[in-house]
Motif scaffolding. Structure first.
Motif, PDB file in Angstrom:
ATOM      1  N   GLN A  20       0.805  -1.219   0.000  1.00  0.00           N
ATOM      2  CA  GLN A  20       0.000   0.000   0.000  1.00  0.00           C
ATOM      3  C   GLN A  20       0.839   1.270   0.000  1.00  0.00           C
ATOM      4  N   HIS A 123       1.062  -9.307   4.639  1.00  0.00           N
ATOM      5  CA  HIS A 123      -0.130  -8.470   4.468  1.00  0.00           C
ATOM      6  C   HIS A 123      -0.567  -8.595   3.000  1.00  0.00           C
ATOM      7  N   TRP A 124      -0.923  -9.823   2.601  1.00  0.00           N
ATOM      8  CA  TRP A 124      -1.601 -10.146   1.333  1.00  0.00           C
ATOM      9  C   TRP A 124      -0.740 -10.202   0.073  1.00  0.00           C
ATOM     10  N   ASN A 169      -1.887 -10.811   8.326  1.00  0.00           N
ATOM     11  CA  ASN A 169      -2.922  -9.796   8.454  1.00  0.00           C
ATOM     12  C   ASN A 169      -4.220 -10.312   7.837  1.00  0.00           C
ATOM     13  N   GLU A 170      -5.274 -10.338   8.622  1.00  0.00           N
ATOM     14  CA  GLU A 170      -6.626 -10.623   8.126  1.00  0.00           C
ATOM     15  C   GLU A 170      -6.698 -11.807   7.166  1.00  0.00           C
ATOM     16  N   ILE A 173      -9.884 -11.909   4.994  1.00  0.00           N
ATOM     17  CA  ILE A 173      -9.965 -11.111   3.763  1.00  0.00           C
ATOM     18  C   ILE A 173      -9.164 -11.796   2.656  1.00  0.00           C
ATOM     19  N   ASN A 312      -8.185  -6.046  14.159  1.00  0.00           N
ATOM     20  CA  ASN A 312      -8.440  -4.954  13.218  1.00  0.00           C
ATOM     21  C   ASN A 312      -9.931  -4.676  13.265  1.00  0.00           C
ATOM     22  N   TYR A 314     -13.078  -1.888  12.378  1.00  0.00           N
ATOM     23  CA  TYR A 314     -13.526  -0.676  11.690  1.00  0.00           C
ATOM     24  C   TYR A 314     -15.002  -0.367  11.916  1.00  0.00           C
ATOM     25  N   GLU A 382      -5.389  -2.322  13.940  1.00  0.00           N
ATOM     26  CA  GLU A 382      -5.899  -1.341  12.975  1.00  0.00           C
ATOM     27  C   GLU A 382      -7.226  -0.783  13.472  1.00  0.00           C
ATOM     28  N   TRP A 432      -5.035   3.119  11.793  1.00  0.00           N
ATOM     29  CA  TRP A 432      -4.852   2.903  10.359  1.00  0.00           C
ATOM     30  C   TRP A 432      -5.285   4.177   9.654  1.00  0.00           C
ATOM     31  N   GLU A 439      -5.715   1.917  -1.342  1.00  0.00           N
ATOM     32  CA  GLU A 439      -6.748   1.155  -0.646  1.00  0.00           C
ATOM     33  C   GLU A 439      -7.170  -0.028  -1.533  1.00  0.00           C
ATOM     34  N   TRP A 440      -6.192  -0.849  -1.873  1.00  0.00           N
ATOM     35  CA  TRP A 440      -6.411  -2.094  -2.608  1.00  0.00           C
ATOM     36  C   TRP A 440      -7.295  -1.873  -3.845  1.00  0.00           C
ATOM     37  N   PHE A 448      -7.495   6.933   4.306  1.00  0.00           N
ATOM     38  CA  PHE A 448      -7.501   6.494   5.703  1.00  0.00           C
ATOM     39  C   PHE A 448      -6.386   7.143   6.520  1.00  0.00           C
TER      40      PHE A 448
HETATM   41  C1  PNW Z   1      -8.008  -3.755   6.177  1.00  0.00           C
HETATM   42  N1  PNW Z   1     -14.227  -4.627   4.462  1.00  0.00           N
HETATM   43  O1  PNW Z   1      -8.750  -4.293   5.124  1.00  0.00           O
HETATM   44  C2  PNW Z   1      -6.555  -3.960   5.766  1.00  0.00           C
HETATM   45  O2  PNW Z   1      -5.803  -4.651   6.722  1.00  0.00           O
HETATM   46  C3  PNW Z   1      -5.884  -2.720   5.308  1.00  0.00           C
HETATM   47  O3  PNW Z   1      -4.831  -3.060   4.456  1.00  0.00           O
HETATM   48  C4  PNW Z   1      -6.886  -1.759   4.687  1.00  0.00           C
HETATM   49  O4  PNW Z   1      -6.320  -0.662   4.070  1.00  0.00           O
HETATM   50  C5  PNW Z   1      -7.826  -1.338   5.801  1.00  0.00           C
HETATM   51  O5  PNW Z   1      -8.410  -2.467   6.430  1.00  0.00           O
HETATM   52  C6  PNW Z   1      -8.932  -0.386   5.389  1.00  0.00           C
HETATM   53  O6  PNW Z   1      -9.820  -1.019   4.512  1.00  0.00           O
HETATM   54  C7  PNW Z   1     -10.110  -4.333   5.047  1.00  0.00           C
HETATM   55  O7  PNW Z   1     -14.691  -4.480   3.304  1.00  0.00           O
HETATM   56  C8  PNW Z   1     -10.672  -4.215   3.779  1.00  0.00           C
HETATM   57  O8  PNW Z   1     -14.987  -4.852   5.436  1.00  0.00           O
HETATM   58  C9  PNW Z   1     -12.029  -4.308   3.599  1.00  0.00           C
HETATM   59  C10 PNW Z   1     -12.846  -4.531   4.680  1.00  0.00           C
HETATM   60  C11 PNW Z   1     -12.300  -4.651   5.953  1.00  0.00           C
HETATM   61  C12 PNW Z   1     -10.927  -4.546   6.134  1.00  0.00           C
END
Ligand code: PNW
Length: 483
Positions: A20, A123-124, A169-170, A173, A312, A314, A382, A432, A439-440, A448
Motif C-alpha cells: 500500500q 499483508h496479502w 494480516n486478516e 480477507i 483490526n 472498523y 488497525e 490505520w 486502498e487495494w 484512511f
Molecule cells: C483492512 N471490508 O482491510 C486492511 O488490513 C488494510 O490493508 C486496509 O487498508 C484497511 O483495512 C482499510 O480497509 C479491510 O470491506 C478491507 O470490510 C475491507 C474490509 C475490511 C478490512
C-alpha cells in the motif's frame, strides 16, 4: 465526568502495509507478488490503480520515520514484503540481501528515534512465484513450509531488534476476497463475472486452513528456536465486525449474529487460540467443504503459543436470520447483513466509505466478547476511517478532519471501558493509517491516513488528527476512571 483511563504502558502508534505504501516494485531485486499481477492484468478491478509508486515510501522512509517521531508515536506497525526478502518465495530460493538491507535501515531508523517496530510478516502480497509454482495458498502442504522458512529468515535477520511480530494480516480477507468474491488478488471466484477461474465453494476454506497452518508453523518455529534468546512476542491480526440482532427480540436473529461472528473470527481463532476444530456452525453448514485438521496438524497447533490477539476493527452491522444461505455469500453463514435494524435505526454514523459506519459502542462489546472467548491480551492493530467526502477534498480541506478525531476519541473511550468496566486486557492501539495510501481494489480514492498524501508530488502533510492522537492517549493515561 472523568476521562476513562488507559494503562500507563499502553502501546500505541500508526500502521501501514508494504504494497500500500512502498512503491519501487522493480528495485533492488524485489520479485513480483500476486498484487502486482492483479493490478496490471486486471486494472479495471482496481480502478486503474496499482502499487508501482504508491507513496514511494521505499525512497522516502526517512521522512516517514520523521512524521512518526513528530506525532509522538511509541510504535509503528509495518509489513515486510516477502518478495523483497525471497523474490521467488520458496524455501530453496535465494535470500535477497538488498531487501534485507532496506528493512534494516527502516528498523534501525525507528529505533534511533525510540519508536518500537511492530512487524507483520504477511499483508496479502504473496510472491507470484509460489502462486505459479503450486497454487500458492491453495496448496496447504507446500505453502506452510515456505512460510515457515520465510518467517525464520525474518526472525534470524531482524529478531535481534524486532520483538513484536504479527504473522498474518486478516486471513479472512485473503481467503474470502481472494478466492470467493474475487475482489482482491489473486481474484479467483466462481461468482464474480470478471473471474474466469476459481471454485468459491472450496477454495476459501482450503486457503483458510493453509493460513492457519502457516501461522502455527511460524509461531512454533519462533517458540522453539528464537523466543528463548530473542524474548519477543508473536500474534496474528484478525478482522471481523461486531454483529447485533436485526430484531433484538427474535431468538433466530440473536443466533444469526453469533453465527456471523463465528464465521468471521471463530474460523481462525478456534484453531489458533483454542486449538480446536472450526466452530460447530461452520461444520454444520459447510460439511466436507471445510478441510479437517489431522492429528499431526493439531500437534503443530498445540506447539504454537500465540501471545496476543491482534484486532483490526472498523465497523459493525446487524445480522438477520435466513433459512438458507445466499449462494454467492454463503461464507457469512445463513445470515443477511444490514446497516439498519428492524426499527430503522442505523448501526452508526456514515464515514467516507460505504461499508464503514462509526460504531464505538459495539466496539466495546466486540473487545469484551473477544477477550472473554480467547483469553489473550488484545492489541488493536488497525482502527480508523476516511471522513465523509474526504476523497473529493483538497489538501487544505482534508487536513482538517474532525470526523476522524471524533472517531479516534470514541474508539479510545470504548477501549477504556472494556478495560476498566469489563475487565479486558487491551495493551495497545494502532491507528490505520500513517499515510493516505493504496486502498487495494478501491484505488487511491479512500483516504484512511492521518497524513495527507499528494499523489502528484508525493508530498506529505499532517492532518489535525495525526498531531492530536498522542494527547488523546496521554490524557486517558493520566486520569483514573472512577466507575
Ligand atoms: C483492512 N471490508 O482491510 C486492511 O488490513 C488494510 O490493508 C486496509 O487498508 C484497511 O483495512 C482499510 O480497509 C479491510 O470491506 C478491507 O470490510 C475491507 C474490509 C475490511 C478490512
Amino acid at each position: 465526568m472523568t476521562t476513562p483511563a488507559l494503562p500507563p504502558n499502553f502501546e500505541w502508534g500508526f500502521a501501514t502495509a508494504s504494497y500500500q505504501i512502498e512503491g519501487a516494485v522493480a528495485e533492488d531485486g524485489r520479485g513480483k507478488s500476486i498484487w502486482d499481477t492483479y493490478c496490471h492484468l486486471e486494472p479495471t478491478r482496481t480502478k486503474g490503480a496499482n502499487g508501482d509508486v504508491a507513496c514511494d515510501h521505499y525512497h522516502r522512509y526517512e521522512q516517514d520515520i520523521e512524521l512518526l517521531s513528530r506525532y509522538g508515536a511509541k510504535a509503528y506497525r509495518f509489513s515486510i514484503s516477502w518478495s523483497r526478502i525471497i523474490p521467488l518465495g520458496g524455501r530453496n530460493d535465494p535470500v535477497n540481501e538488498a531487501g534485507i538491507a532496506f528493512y534494516n535501515r527502516l528498523i534501525d531508523g525507528l529505533l534511533v528515534r525510540g519508536i518500537t517496530p511492530w512487524v507483520t510478516l504477511y499483508h496479502w502480497d504473496l510472491p507470484q512465484g509460489l502462486h505459479d509454482r503450486y497454487g500458492g495458498w491453495l496448496n496447504v502442504d507446500e505453502i506452510q513450509l515456505d512460510f515457515e522458512r520465510y518467517a525464520r529468515v525474518c526472525f534470524e535477520r531482524f529478531g535481534d531488534r524486532v520483538k513484536d511480530w504479527i504473522t498474518l494480516n486478516e486471513p479472512w480477507i485473503q481467503s474470502i476476497f481472494g478466492y470467493s468474491t474475487g475482489g482482491n488478488a489473486p481474484g479467483r471466484s466462481s461468482t464474480n463475472k470478471q473471474s474466469t477461474e476459481g471454485d468459491s465453494t472450496t477454495e476459501p476454506w482450503i486457503t483458510g486452513k493453509a493460513q492457519i497452518m502457516s501461522h502455527a508453523r511460524a509461531v512454533a518455529a519462533y517458540d522453539k528456536d528464537f523466543r528463548p534468546s530473542q524474548k519477543g512476542k508473536i500474534g496474528v491480526s484478525l478482522n471481523g465486525d461486531y454483529y447485533e440482532p436485526w430484531d433484538a427480540n427474535d431468538e433466530r436473529d440473536k443466533e444469526a449474529a453469533e453465527r456471523r461472528m463465528q464465521f468471521h473470527i471463530g474460523w481462525f481463532a478456534n484453531p489458533i487460540f483454542l486449538k480446536q476444530d472450526y466452530p460447530e456452525c461452520m461444520r454444520t453448514q459447510l460439511g466436507s467443504r471445510l478441510p479437517r485438521f489431522t492429528e499431526s496438524d493439531f500437534e503443530i497447533l498445540r506447539a504454537a503459543e500465540t501471545d496476543f490477539y491482534g484486532m483490526n476493527y472498523y465497523t459493525s452491522q446487524f445480522a438477520r436470520h435466513r433459512e438458507t444461505p445466499a449462494l454467492d455469500t454463503d461464507y457469512v453463514g445463513n445470515v443477511d447483513e444490514l446497516q439498519e435494524n428492524k426499527k430503522g435505526l442505523p448501526v452508526g454514523e456514515k464515514s467516507g466509505l460505504h461499508w464503514l459506519r462509526s460504531c464505538p459502542g459495539m466496539f466495546r462489546k466486540h473487545l469484551t466478547r473477544v477477550y472473554r472467548l480467547y483469553g489473550k491480551p488484545i492489541y488493536i492493530t488497525e482502527n480508523g476511517c476516511p471522513c465523509p467526502g474526504e476523497d473529493k477534498m483538497t489538501r487544505e480541506e482534508a487536513i482538517n478532519d474532525p470526523y476522524r478525531i471524533r472517531y479516534f476519541e470514541k474508539h479510545l473511550d470504548s477501549i477504556s471501558k472494556s478495560i476498566n468496566e469489563d475487565g479486558s486486557i487491551i495493551s495497545g492501539y494502532f491507528a490505520w493509517s500513517l499515510l493516505d495510501n493504496l486502498e487495494w481494489s478501491d484505488g487511491y480514492g479512500p483516504r484512511f491516513g492521518v497524513t495527507f498524501t499528494d499523489y502528484d508530488t508525493l508530498e506529505r502533510t499532517p492532518k489535525k488528527s495525526a498531531l492530536l492522537l498522542h494527547s488523546m492517549i496521554t490524557e486517558r493515561q493520566t486520569v483514573k476512571a472512577t466507575s
